[in-house]
Design a protein around this motif. Structure first.
Motif, PDB file in Angstrom:
ATOM      1  N   ARG A  16       0.808  -1.220   0.000  1.00 45.59           N
ATOM      2  CA  ARG A  16       0.000   0.000   0.000  1.00 45.59           C
ATOM      3  C   ARG A  16       0.840   1.268   0.000  1.00 45.59           C
ATOM      4  O   ARG A  16       0.297   2.367  -0.047  1.00 45.59           O
ATOM      5  N   GLY A  17       2.172   1.141   0.081  1.00 46.60           N
ATOM      6  CA  GLY A  17       3.008   2.334   0.096  1.00 46.60           C
ATOM      7  C   GLY A  17       2.937   3.097   1.409  1.00 46.60           C
ATOM      8  O   GLY A  17       3.174   4.310   1.436  1.00 46.60           O
ATOM      9  N   GLU A  18       2.639   2.400   2.496  1.00 47.48           N
ATOM     10  CA  GLU A  18       2.589   3.030   3.814  1.00 47.48           C
ATOM     11  C   GLU A  18       3.948   2.870   4.502  1.00 47.48           C
ATOM     12  O   GLU A  18       4.765   2.047   4.104  1.00 47.48           O
ATOM     13  N   ILE A 126     -10.010  -7.354  -6.349  1.00 45.96           N
ATOM     14  CA  ILE A 126      -8.716  -7.540  -7.003  1.00 45.96           C
ATOM     15  C   ILE A 126      -8.023  -6.186  -7.106  1.00 45.96           C
ATOM     16  O   ILE A 126      -8.677  -5.158  -7.318  1.00 45.96           O
ATOM     17  N   ARG A 127      -6.723  -6.177  -6.961  1.00 50.45           N
ATOM     18  CA  ARG A 127      -5.928  -4.948  -7.062  1.00 50.45           C
ATOM     19  C   ARG A 127      -5.517  -4.698  -8.519  1.00 50.45           C
ATOM     20  O   ARG A 127      -5.143  -5.618  -9.247  1.00 50.45           O
ATOM     21  N   VAL A 128      -5.573  -3.434  -8.953  1.00 51.56           N
ATOM     22  CA  VAL A 128      -5.217  -3.046 -10.318  1.00 51.56           C
ATOM     23  C   VAL A 128      -3.729  -2.702 -10.395  1.00 51.56           C
ATOM     24  O   VAL A 128      -3.187  -2.038  -9.512  1.00 51.56           O
ATOM     25  N   LEU A 137      -9.332   3.809 -14.003  1.00 47.38           N
ATOM     26  CA  LEU A 137      -8.726   2.967 -12.986  1.00 47.38           C
ATOM     27  C   LEU A 137      -7.235   3.242 -12.952  1.00 47.38           C
ATOM     28  O   LEU A 137      -6.589   3.288 -14.011  1.00 47.38           O
ATOM     29  N   ASN A 138      -6.694   3.418 -11.761  1.00 40.04           N
ATOM     30  CA  ASN A 138      -5.276   3.688 -11.600  1.00 40.04           C
ATOM     31  C   ASN A 138      -4.589   2.541 -10.872  1.00 40.04           C
ATOM     32  O   ASN A 138      -5.234   1.740 -10.189  1.00 40.04           O
ATOM     33  N   TRP A 209     -17.415  -2.016  -9.294  1.00 37.49           N
ATOM     34  CA  TRP A 209     -17.133  -0.953  -8.315  1.00 37.49           C
ATOM     35  C   TRP A 209     -15.625  -0.827  -8.196  1.00 37.49           C
ATOM     36  O   TRP A 209     -14.883  -1.790  -8.439  1.00 37.49           O
ATOM     37  N   ALA A 210     -15.153   0.384  -7.889  1.00 36.87           N
ATOM     38  CA  ALA A 210     -13.715   0.613  -7.683  1.00 36.87           C
ATOM     39  C   ALA A 210     -13.519   1.527  -6.489  1.00 36.87           C
ATOM     40  O   ALA A 210     -14.290   2.461  -6.258  1.00 36.87           O
ATOM     41  N   GLY A 211     -12.477   1.242  -5.723  1.00 34.95           N
ATOM     42  CA  GLY A 211     -12.109   2.086  -4.597  1.00 34.95           C
ATOM     43  C   GLY A 211     -10.649   2.465  -4.698  1.00 34.95           C
ATOM     44  O   GLY A 211      -9.825   1.674  -5.182  1.00 34.95           O
ATOM     45  N   ARG A 212     -10.308   3.673  -4.291  1.00 33.97           N
ATOM     46  CA  ARG A 212      -8.926   4.109  -4.407  1.00 33.97           C
ATOM     47  C   ARG A 212      -8.529   5.000  -3.246  1.00 33.97           C
ATOM     48  O   ARG A 212      -9.359   5.609  -2.569  1.00 33.97           O
TER      49      ARG A 212
END
Length: 215
Positions: A16-18, A126-128, A137-138, A209-212
């Protein structure tokens, strides 16, 4: 599935880049708290409220972070959806062999039924990867894929497809006559695949659906 909370937390941060310091501050701790937990085993386990907060932040079951299995049950009115730990590429593609059951998200039942009548067993997060579907979608977006809405009802929309043993996410435009389809990338820098035989399309599911993450 990983059972070591430290390994899970380190993997989630990398995905996640955290960073450890940011998570520590979120918990109201000094900036070295999570790093010490992951790398030195101090404290031996996270406190319950810390575990709950991190599980909500990453959208994973508490049991992955050391919680009891019964802590993973979603509240009444929420439907759990498994997250498949494989990336659907909006670029070069992710190997299908990476697929395995993973953590789940929980969605409001009434809201989810406005998107699809499919059972939760037919849904997957699923992760893009990649940017060929940008700006729709990014890379890093999570998409909800309806595995029960595919070839039998194929129509214009965004789908996860299998091509040469990799998974890709693309937009399909069905030709008005004949069994032909154009496979499109929303990013104009990437070429489309025009005039494909619809029977040659190996559809995995429709993206509903997409979440970002913002910022």
């Amino acid at each position: 599935m990983e059972s070591n909370p430290r390994a899970v937390l380190e993997r989630l941060c990398a995905e996640r880049g955290e960073d450890f310091a940011g998570l520590s501050r979120m918990l109201g701790r000094n900036s070295a708290y999570i790093q010490q937990f992951v790398r030195r085993g101090v404290p031996r386990k996270l406190k319950e409220e810390e575990r709950k907060k991190l599980a909500r932040f990453f959208g994973v079951p508490e049991s992955l972070l050391g919680g009891p299995p019964d802590a993973d049950k979603p509240p009444p009115g929420l439907i759990p959806v498994k997250r498949t730990l494989v990336h659907a590429s909006a670029g070069p593609g992710a190997f299908a062999g990476e697929e395995r059951g993973g953590p789940y998200f929980a969605f409001d039942e009434r809201w989810l039924r406005t998107l699809t009548p499919s059972a939760s067993s037919k849904l997957s997060i699923i992760r893009v990867e990649g940017d060929s579907m940008a700006p729709t979608l990014n890379a890093g977006d999570d998409i909800l894929v309806d595995l029960g809405d595919c070839m039998e009802r194929l129509r214009d929309g965004i789908y996860v497809l299998r091509a040469d043993d990799v998974l890709v996410v693309k937009r399909l435009a069905i030709h008005p006559t004949g069994r032909r389809v154009t496979v499109q990338s929303d990013n104009p820098a990437y070429p489309d695949w025009p005039d494909c035989d619809i029977d040659a399309i190996h559809c995995i599911g429709r993206v509903i659906w997409a979440g970002r993450k913002l910022g």
